[in-house]
Design an enzyme around this catalytic site. Structure first.
Site, short mmCIF file in Angstrom:
data_model
loop_
_atom_site.label_atom_id
_atom_site.label_comp_id
_atom_site.label_asym_id
_atom_site.label_seq_id
_atom_site.Cartn_x
_atom_site.Cartn_y
_atom_site.Cartn_z
N GLU A 115 0.81 -1.22 0.00
CA GLU A 115 0.00 0.00 0.00
C GLU A 115 0.85 1.27 0.00
O GLU A 115 0.48 2.26 -0.65
CB GLU A 115 -0.91 -0.02 1.23
CG GLU A 115 -1.88 1.14 1.31
CD GLU A 115 -2.81 1.00 2.51
OE1 GLU A 115 -3.09 2.03 3.14
OE2 GLU A 115 -3.22 -0.13 2.81
N ASP A 116 1.99 1.25 0.70
CA ASP A 116 2.74 2.49 0.93
C ASP A 116 4.13 2.51 0.29
O ASP A 116 4.82 3.53 0.40
CB ASP A 116 2.91 2.71 2.44
CG ASP A 116 1.58 2.97 3.12
OD1 ASP A 116 0.68 3.49 2.46
OD2 ASP A 116 1.44 2.63 4.31
#
Length: 700
Positions: A115-116
């Site tokens: 996600e990051d």
């Protein structure tokens, strides 16, 4: 999750990012002085907690996952200013302390990488396998760029669907939210309140349903502090002012220990303080609190039988409060929870609540599905020995609760994100679940307050559209009947597939699955314009030519014979007659209450017999549940049996029940039993009886 990650140098989207060489990054992390020095300390406490539950666990994969997570998140910081790697480490530690297995911990370390950071799911799959990849994907948020305002509800939908295949997805999400709630103080107050409300409405109920009490109780306290700061401070002060309140429980614990030791029962007796929300609830319920109200006693034993042995000793040596006794061992709660609950009063009148369970039950009570391990474990694995491959090639998950299966069913019918989000919150707002039994021995888990309508859709799905009634604990009941925990419910379905639910069903449906299915059917089948209502004709007494048609013979020349309207006797009923005004003889069945009344009044019975006439006229009452075409099906059954309808009356429906009264002419009285059986076989009809009119027995 990523809400607190800040990396100003990272691009806004990750789709066009170059593929990372994970092996090169891993070697660099291991060989570099910073990574080499930090790795043992950073992962050591996680490894220690993990080995406490799984002594033989292979920690190499955890070390590799940590290296990847640390390198990937390097340069990112949380809102608090801490390096971002502290977050996945904290999430992993929470799960390790609950006893999660290695695969779950590996996914927890990596849960924010896709996600990051620049890490992709394909890379996670290559390095750590399909299971870890599935778990990481399950907790990865959907991007607002793609989904806009629907990103949050669609993310939860995605997590729930993934949880349906592997409950470890939600375990990681709960641990992730717990650490974020612990560090929420750096957020703006309005954002704290928004996150706390979602936690209260969605994640805390999910933690309850998955049985992860250790996470649920701490989340409740953190939400309580944010959303109700005044009550929280009052409760905190109350607990601080009564810091020695549990001394009274400690004294009771010593007494219980002595009693059990003398009885030869090996047990560990602990004082279990209540958490903040629990103290707040008890104070609202009981008012002023005593010392024993600030905690409970926990008795841990080795075997199930020892639980009942402890219960017997407590109820023998102390004064039990029978109303507080609950047996969740014989009937476990829907979230896997097992324990005996009781309360005993000491000599001073102080009441102590006691929980009795085995060590295994305690582990499941605290960790819920986390304690059950991997649903993909082989049959000889110790974590989930009951797991078996499913017929479709996918592994069956023994930890998948029934409520989750039902939730996944109805979410498929709600493509609209707002409807899904509202329905999900409403569904999870039901804070208690009941278990009802089917006649075949199976069970249904339903929210408290559920009705027969909910049970029908939980058991039969869309086939429940044809449900016409139910038997609850062996007795006929309307579909609006509210079910209780432990009830046995038999659902009655019509054979006519054209039947459908009434709009009234929506008033009785509590579960989203039932409401959505009913609404969809009603929208697909709009109600046609109703014809003008016809006032039902009142039932009329049967007054045929008694002298020629009744077939009853009395030894009184010239006497007029007539059949009593209260019992309408027909051959070959045992009958008796009584003289009434005008010299007529009224014939009753022997068991008729009207005949008993005649005898009480001193009337002399007159012998009556049946003549040679086989034909007879009889009035029958059919009790049924309302449904389309019921009248047509009943009259067809009557005609098929060879009877002629002299008159028929249908009373207005009452609570979905309809009463039909038929006066019928039979060519042969011997066919009456077969006729009544044929009428009972009509779908929706639950009883057919001979008419009884007490008013007709009035003496004239």
């Amino acid at each position: 999750m990523s809400a607190e990650a800040t990396n100003p140098d990272a691009p806004s989207r990750r789709r066009a990012r170059p593929r990372l060489d994970l092996r090169r990054l891993g070697r660099a992390a291991l060989l570099g002085p910073a990574a080499r020095d930090r790795l043992p300390d950073a992962i050591g406490h996680v490894a220690e907690a993990h080995r406490a539950h799984h002594p033989d666990a292979d920690l190499a994969v955890l070390h590799r996952a940590y290296v990847l997570a640390e390198i990937s998140h390097r340069g990112q910081f949380r809102k608090s200013g801490e390096p971002y790697i502290t977050h996945p480490l904290a999430v992993t530690l929470i799960l390790a302390e609950l006893g999660a297995e290695t695969t779950t911990l590996t996914a927890a370390l990596l849960h924010d990488t896709v996600e990051d950071t620049d890490v992709t799911l394909d890379q996670v799959r290559e390095e750590f396998g399909d299971e870890v990849c599935y778990l990481v994907d399950g907790v990865t948020k959907l991007e607002k760029v793609d989904y806009g305002a629907a990103a949050e509800p669609e993310t939860f939908r995605k997590m729930l669907v993934a949880t349906g295949n592997d409950v470890r997805v939600m375990s990681i999400k709960l641990a992730d939210r717990l650490h974020n709630m612990r560090t929420l103080g750096v957020m703006r107050p309005e954002k704290q309140a928004r996150i706390a409300k979602v936690t209260r409405d969605v994640l805390i109920p999910l933690a309850e349903r998955l049985g992860v009490q250790a996470l649920k109780t701490e989340l409740e306290d953190l939400v309580f502090a944010i959303l109700h700061p005044e009550e929280y401070e009052a409760t905190r002060a109350l607990i601080a002012d009564n810091s020695r309140a549990c001394d009274a429980l400690a004294t009771t614990a010593d007494q219980v220990t002595t009693v059990l030791r003398e009885a030869g029962v090996t047990a560990e007796v602990l004082v279990r303080p209540r958490h903040f929300v629990s103290v707040h609830r008890v104070r609202l319920k009981r008012g002023e609190l005593r010392g024993t109200d600030f905690g409970r006693l926990l008795v841990l034993v080795g075997e199930d039988a020892d639980c009942y042995a402890v219960l017997g000793e407590l109820h023998t040596c102390f004064t039990p409060l029978i109303s507080e006794f609950k047996d969740f061992i014989a009937a476990p709660k829907f979230n896997l929870y097992q324990s005996l609950h009781t309360a005993v009063a000491g000599p001073d009148g102080a009441v102590a609540e006691v929980l009795i369970r085995t060590h295994r039950m305690h582990k499941v009570a605290e960790a819920g599905v986390v304690a059950l391990g991997s649903p993909y474990a082989t049959a000889d694995a110790t974590t989930t020995a009951d797991a078996e491959p499913a017929e479709d090639g996918e592994r069956a998950d023994p930890t998948r609760p029934g409520w989750l299966a039902r939730l996944l069913d109805w979410q498929r019918s709600t493509p609209d994100p707002d409807t899904f989000w509202t329905s999900l919150r409403d569904h999870l707002a039901e804070d208690r679940e009941i278990t009802v039994f089917r006649p075949d021995g199976g069970t249904l888990g339903l929210p408290a307050g559920a009705t027969c309508v909910d049970a029908a859709y939980a058991q039969h799905g869309e086939a429940a559209h044809t449900c016409i009634g139910a038997r609850v604990n062996g007795r006929l009941a309307t579909l609006s009947t509210v079910l209780g925990d432990g009830d046995t419910v038999q659902l009655l379905l019509a054979q006519d597939s054209a039947s459908g639910p009434s709009p009234d069903w929506l008033e009785h449906a509590r579960t989203p699955a039932a409401r959505l299915a009913i609404t969809a059917w009603l929208q697909a089948h709009p109600e046609p314009a109703k014809a003008p209502a016809v006032t039902p004709r009142p039932p009329s007494a049967v007054t045929a030519d008694r002298a020629r048609a009744v077939g009853a013979v009395v030894d009184l020349p010239g006497a007029q014979v007539r059949l009593a309207g209260c019992c309408t006797p027909v051959p070959p009923d045992a009958i008796t007659g009584f003289r009434v005004r005008g010299g007529a003889v009224t014939v009753h069945r022997d068991e008729c209450p009207g005949a008993d009344r005649m005898k009480t009044l001193g009337r002399t019975p007159i012998p009556v017999s049946w003549g040679d006439t086989a034909a007879c006229r009889v009035t029958l009452v059919a009790e049924s549940f309302g449904r389309p075409r019921l009248l047509a099906d009943l009259t067809e059954a009557i005609a098929t049996a060879g009877a002629a309808v002299v008159s028929a009356t249908v009373e207005p429906p009452t609570e979905q029940r309809v009463r039909h009264t038929y006066t019928l002419q039979l060519p042969d009285a011997a066919g009456l039993p077969a006729l009544m059986r044929a009428m009972r076989d009509v779908a929706g009809v639950y009883d057919v009886s001979r008419v009884r009119h007490p008013a007709c027995s009035t003496v004239r």
